[in-house]
Design an enzyme around this catalytic site. Structure first.
Site, PDB file in Angstrom:
ATOM      1  N   CYS A   1       0.516  -1.535   0.377  1.00  0.00           N
ATOM      2  CA  CYS A   1      -0.222  -0.434  -0.305  1.00  0.00           C
ATOM      3  C   CYS A   1       0.649   1.111  -0.036  1.00  0.00           C
ATOM      4  CB  CYS A   1      -0.356  -0.102   1.226  1.00  0.00           C
ATOM      5  SG  CYS A   1      -1.904   1.856   1.311  1.00  0.00           S
TER       6      CYS A   1
ATOM      7  N   CYS B   1      -0.266   4.285   2.549  1.00  0.00           N
ATOM      8  CA  CYS B   1      -0.141   3.929   3.273  1.00  0.00           C
ATOM      9  C   CYS B   1       1.479   3.974   3.477  1.00  0.00           C
ATOM     10  CB  CYS B   1      -0.399   3.042   4.610  1.00  0.00           C
ATOM     11  SG  CYS B   1      -2.856   2.212   3.142  1.00  0.00           S
ATOM     12  N   ASP B   2       2.330   3.548   2.887  1.00  0.00           N
ATOM     13  CA  ASP B   2       3.298   2.995   3.753  1.00  0.00           C
ATOM     14  C   ASP B   2       4.722   4.643   3.083  1.00  0.00           C
ATOM     15  OD1 ASP B   2       3.052   1.596   5.479  1.00  0.00           O
ATOM     16  OD2 ASP B   2       3.172  -0.421   4.168  1.00  0.00           O
TER      17      ASP B   2
END
Length: 320
Positions: free
Chosen positions: A149, A152-153
């Protein structure tokens, strides 16, 4: 996405001792839409979701192809709005993972890690999860340089060198997103042309720090002090290999349906739940919606369409 319609695990079994009209397994766009439509049809809906509602939508940074948002919208915000709307009509949520179902009994039985429930109908809307590369050290380096992701990261890799693996919409969107944060982005694609929609191509071309590696596959991951240090890629056309130093690799090579809990209870097609356009599966009173269903296109729009149709089919089943 906590609210008054959330049932804590300690209270879930007590709150759902009666037979549920429609148990919706999964609370992504398909599941939340199904719950909304079930409640509007005058039946009670309980969504079972092991993590937070929204599914993959909630981890999407920007959604620009969902109707009604000319400038696009945050995936999290859209998921939150869907959840609020379902809640406002009375849908309940049980934060427990479904591990097994019995679709042959009457009523149908649902088993979670914390208890068991009964339902007259089931809508399977468990979606899909990112497919892995299947190379050594992948599991060990998950969260230590290997990610599924980018939104997300990605911020953890600001100013660093990373690789994105894949050639579809998700992979290209990830590369464009990461190009704004990272010093260098490799886009590793096993074919000689991208599968991504044309609208992404010009945006990708404008990213000067993105290098596309055509006809290339990741063969190995390298670690240093327990973190990703680089990848080895092979050019399958030239039969040559090279090592690319990088601190992050973002895997975007497709998805796998979340069907393990079914344990053969429903007929599958290509690994996905086989269902017709009304959502009906091989078991009476069991319907499928969203990315878990075998179909041509998997998008938020098709997921919400599936959810509404499956809910109407479930309501019809309950009135027979």
């Amino acid at each position: 996405m906590e609210n008054e319609n959330h049932i804590p695990e300690s209270q879930a079994s007590k709150a759902c001792t009666d037979v549920i009209d429609v148990a919706v397994i999964g609370a992504g766009p398909a599941g939340m839409t199904a719950a909304l439509y079930v409640e509007r049809a005058g039946f009670d809906a309980v969504m079972f979701e092991r993590i937070a509602p929204g599914g993959q939508l909630a981890t999407t940074e920007h959604v620009e192809n969902y109707p009604g948002f000319p400038d696009g919208t945050s995936g999290f915000d859209l998921a939150f709005a869907m959840k609020q709307q379902a809640d406002n009509f009375g849908a309940k949520t049980v934060n427990e993972e479904v591990v097994a179902v019995d679709v042959t009994s009457t009523p149908k039985k649902i088993t979670t890690a914390f208890g068991s429930y009964e339902a007259s109908c089931i809508i399977v809307a468990t979606g899909a999860r990112p497919r892995k590369l299947g190379v050594p050290l992948e599991d060990e380096l998950a969260g230590k340089g290997v990610s599924y992701c980018a939104t997300c990261d990605g911020n953890f890799f600001r100013g660093k060198t990373v690789a994105v693996v894949g050639g579809g919409n998700t992979a290209v969107a990830d590369a464009i997103f990461l190009a704004r944060l990272c010093e260098k982005v490799y886009l590793v694609h096993r074919r000689d042309r991208l599968r991504a929609t044309a609208v992404y191509h010009k945006r990708l071309e404008a990213c000067e720090n993105v290098e596309i590696l055509w006809n290339t596959q990741v063969r190995r991951l390298f670690a240093d002090s327990g973190k990703l240090a680089g990848i080895e890629v092979e050019n399958t056309a030239e039969h040559s290999a090279q090592k690319l130093p990088c601190e992050g690799v973002f895997v975007a090579v497709g998805n796998e349906p979340n069907v393990e809990f079914l344990q053969g209870a429903l007929e599958l097609e290509g690994g996905y739940v086989k269902a017709d356009e009304t959502g009906k599966t091989s078991a009476a009173g069991v319907f499928a919606a969203g990315d878990v269903r075998a179909k041509m296109l998997r998008q938020i729009t098709t997921a919400v369409a599936d959810g509404s149709v499956a809910a109407e089919s479930a309501a019809e089943f309950l009135t027979l």
